[in-house]
Scaffold this active site. Structure first.
Site, mmCIF file in Angstrom:
data_model
loop_
_atom_site.group_PDB
_atom_site.id
_atom_site.type_symbol
_atom_site.label_atom_id
_atom_site.label_comp_id
_atom_site.label_asym_id
_atom_site.label_seq_id
_atom_site.Cartn_x
_atom_site.Cartn_y
_atom_site.Cartn_z
ATOM 1 N N GLU A 202 -28.337 15.731 -10.815
ATOM 2 C CA GLU A 202 -29.004 15.384 -9.558
ATOM 3 C C GLU A 202 -29.910 16.474 -9.003
ATOM 4 O O GLU A 202 -29.586 17.155 -8.031
ATOM 5 C CB GLU A 202 -27.967 15.022 -8.494
ATOM 6 C CG GLU A 202 -27.125 13.842 -8.868
ATOM 7 C CD GLU A 202 -26.299 13.309 -7.703
ATOM 8 O OE1 GLU A 202 -26.357 13.880 -6.615
ATOM 9 O OE2 GLU A 202 -25.610 12.295 -7.904
ATOM 10 N N GLU A 389 -22.039 8.642 -12.913
ATOM 11 C CA GLU A 389 -21.153 8.829 -11.760
ATOM 12 C C GLU A 389 -21.167 7.570 -10.907
ATOM 13 O O GLU A 389 -22.233 7.032 -10.604
ATOM 14 C CB GLU A 389 -21.601 9.990 -10.848
ATOM 15 C CG GLU A 389 -21.240 11.352 -11.337
ATOM 16 C CD GLU A 389 -21.601 12.460 -10.356
ATOM 17 O OE1 GLU A 389 -21.676 12.211 -9.133
ATOM 18 O OE2 GLU A 389 -21.818 13.585 -10.834
HETATM 19 C C1 GCO Z 1 -23.121 14.499 -6.474
HETATM 20 C C2 GCO Z 1 -22.367 15.205 -7.456
HETATM 21 C C3 GCO Z 1 -20.920 15.244 -7.257
HETATM 22 C C4 GCO Z 1 -20.357 14.706 -5.973
HETATM 23 C C5 GCO Z 1 -20.194 13.232 -5.972
HETATM 24 C C6 GCO Z 1 -19.519 12.674 -4.730
HETATM 25 O O1 GCO Z 1 -23.674 13.544 -6.889
HETATM 26 O O2 GCO Z 1 -23.198 14.848 -5.324
HETATM 27 O O3 GCO Z 1 -22.719 14.951 -8.751
HETATM 28 O O4 GCO Z 1 -20.802 16.601 -7.352
HETATM 29 O O5 GCO Z 1 -19.136 15.290 -5.734
HETATM 30 O O6 GCO Z 1 -21.423 12.639 -6.079
HETATM 31 O O7 GCO Z 1 -20.330 12.866 -3.614
#
Ligand code: GCO
Length: 477
Positions: A202, A389
């Site tokens: 990200e 994710e």
């Molecule tokens: C993000 C990250 C994770 C977070 C998850 C929950 O996307 O922010 O990859 O580190 O912990 O998304 O918010």
């Protein structure tokens, strides 16, 4: 075919922005009820995994030669992290990785996506390599392999040596050399055992929240620094991919992107345009340069400023030869016009709209994942999508060793249903990874939001599989 199906078939709904003109909340399509789909519906090769990150889980912040990271530094600045917490210990993955990998196996997942901590490998940012740092990830990888779990490495999930952050971090063009050196080291080291690599996690989150909004490390609030960080992170992403390609024969290479499904608050022209500008930042900023399309400056003219940072050859170097794109979806964003310069759009918060939310206030909106998958599948250069994710935070309660997180189970069923719908319509989405195997440190929100399939008692560090973990165990068996 109902009205909604028709909209989707005709591609009208696919534009996202037009959807709410035709549909009110009651029309939203219903997901297949619980139990109406099974693992086999996703096909025999579909990849099932869990995802985590070094700073959020490892702890051991100063052990075995690791240096201070930007997040170690940032978390010590008063007021930056909720309740003044930090990840000095986190979930203590550094010591408990064998147990955590066994838990991943017990829940019947076949893939573990984790990140490598740059300051553990190169404590001075560049130069001398810390052999104890290298050993740690060898042990994690070996444990995965012996448990029948495929290790997938994220090269950069936001923790950089503070010594480099202090020199400007992502806003210093030298990051391209620093980052390349780090990627060289870890790909040569682990490339014979690990074939699946994601260059970054990200980019929008660490550039936007780190250099523009100031809520993540390093806490800067500067449009100029943000612009630099965007361009240099774009170059590093592509360059990182080239280094993996060179050093890891047969590698499967990707990167992971923050995504949110953006819709306008209503069908007024100005709000539709505001939503398009927001979408340009939230969903297009980092994928389009990978594909040779440049930054989405037609939609968002302020991005033209990025050109002033270009050096000879940058345009070609921004193109990333990837095998897959990781989609990371949590919530929907509703946008409206705003006079604030720059994006000239602002979010209508879920709390103002009375919709279901997670414990961080993000709207729970499964069909947004479907729309994002469709949207990305329309880019000609993307051959393969993986949901790297997806997950939700719930105020979990441990009761007699159990956590009855029905809300989380429903969340997964509905989001999996959205993935399956996209897949059945021909989107090449080939995997789904849950964020996250265990509860961990949620950046500026500290330990309050719990995303795990496994509950961690942060006082004793004991682990308890939640009902959602047991649900996956059954579903994936
Ligand atoms: C993000 C990250 C994770 C977070 C998850 C929950 O996307 O922010 O990859 O580190 O912990 O998304 O918010």
């Amino acid at each position: 075919m109902d009205r909604r199906e028709w909209l989707i078939k005709t591609g009208i709904a696919g534009t996202g922005l037009l959807l709410s003109r035709y549909l009110d909340a009651a029309d939203r399509f219903r997901y297949m009820p619980a139990g109406d789909f099974v693992k086999a519906d996703f096909g025999p090769d579909f990849k099932w995994g869990v995802a985590a990150a070094s700073y959020q889980t490892e702890g051991a912040w100063n052990l075995d030669g690791k240096s201070e990271s930007n997040w170690d530094y940032f978390s010590r600045i008063p007021g930056k992290i909720k309740n003044g917490e930090n990840a000095d210990v986190a979930a203590d993955f550094y010591h408990r990785y064998p147990e955590d990998i066994e838990l991943i196996k017990a829940m019947n997942f076949k893939i573990f996506r984790f990140s490598v901590s740059w300051p553990r490998i190169l404590p001075a940012g560049t130069g001398a390599v810390n052999s104890k740092g290298l050993d740690f990830y060898h042990k994690v990888i070996d444990k995965c392999l012996s448990a029948g779990i495929e290790p997938w490495i994220t090269i950069y999930h936001w923790d950089m040596p503070q010594v480099l952050e202090a020199q400007g971090g992502w806003a210093n063009r030298k990051i391209i050399d620093w980052f390349s050196e780090y990627v060289e080291v870890i790909t040569k080291e682990y490339g014979s055992k690990v074939k699946n690599w994601m260059v970054m996690n990200e980019q929008l989150s660490f550039t936007g929240n780190g250099y523009m909004n100031g809520v993540f490390a390093p806490g800067r609030k500067s449009l100029g620094a943000f612009m630099k960080s965007v361009h240099y992170a774009t170059l590093c992403n592509a360059e990182g991919g080239r280094i993996v390609r060179k050093n890891v024969p047969g590698a499967n290479i990707g990167t992971t992107l923050a995504n949110t499904y953006v819709e306008p608050v209503d069908q007024k022209e100005k709000n539709i345009k505001a939503a398009a500008r927001m979408d340009a930042i939230m969903n297009r900023l980092f994928i389009e340069p990978c594909l040779g399309m440049g930054y989405p400056e037609d939609t968002l003219p302020i991005l033209k400023k990025l050109k002033s940072l270009y050096e000879d050859g940058d345009e070609a170097k921004m193109i990333f030869d990837f095998d897959f794109i990781g989609i990371q979806y949590y919530y929907r964003t509703i946008a409206k016009n705003s006079i604030i310069p720059g994006m000239r759009a602002k979010e209508v918060m879920a709390s103002e709209r009375g919709v279901p939310v997670n414990s961080m206030g993000g709207e729970i909106y499964p069909e947004g994942l479907y729309h994002i998958l469709k949207k990305f599948s329309r880019y000609k250069g993307i051959r393969n999508l993986i949901v790297t994710e997806n997950g939700t935070c719930v105020p979990d309660k441990l009761e007699n060793g159990r956590v009855h997180d029905k809300e989380r189970i429903d969340y997964f069923k509905n989001h999996l249903s959205a993935v399956l719908k996209a897949r059945r319509e021909g989107v090449n989405v080939t995997g789904y990874f849950v964020w996250s195997p265990t509860d961990n440190f949620e950046w500026d929100s500290g330990y309050t939001p719990r995303f795990g399939l496994v509950y961690v008692d942060f006082k004793t560090l004991e682990r308890y599989i939640k009902d959602s973990g047991l649900w996956f165990k059954e579903f994936l068996k």
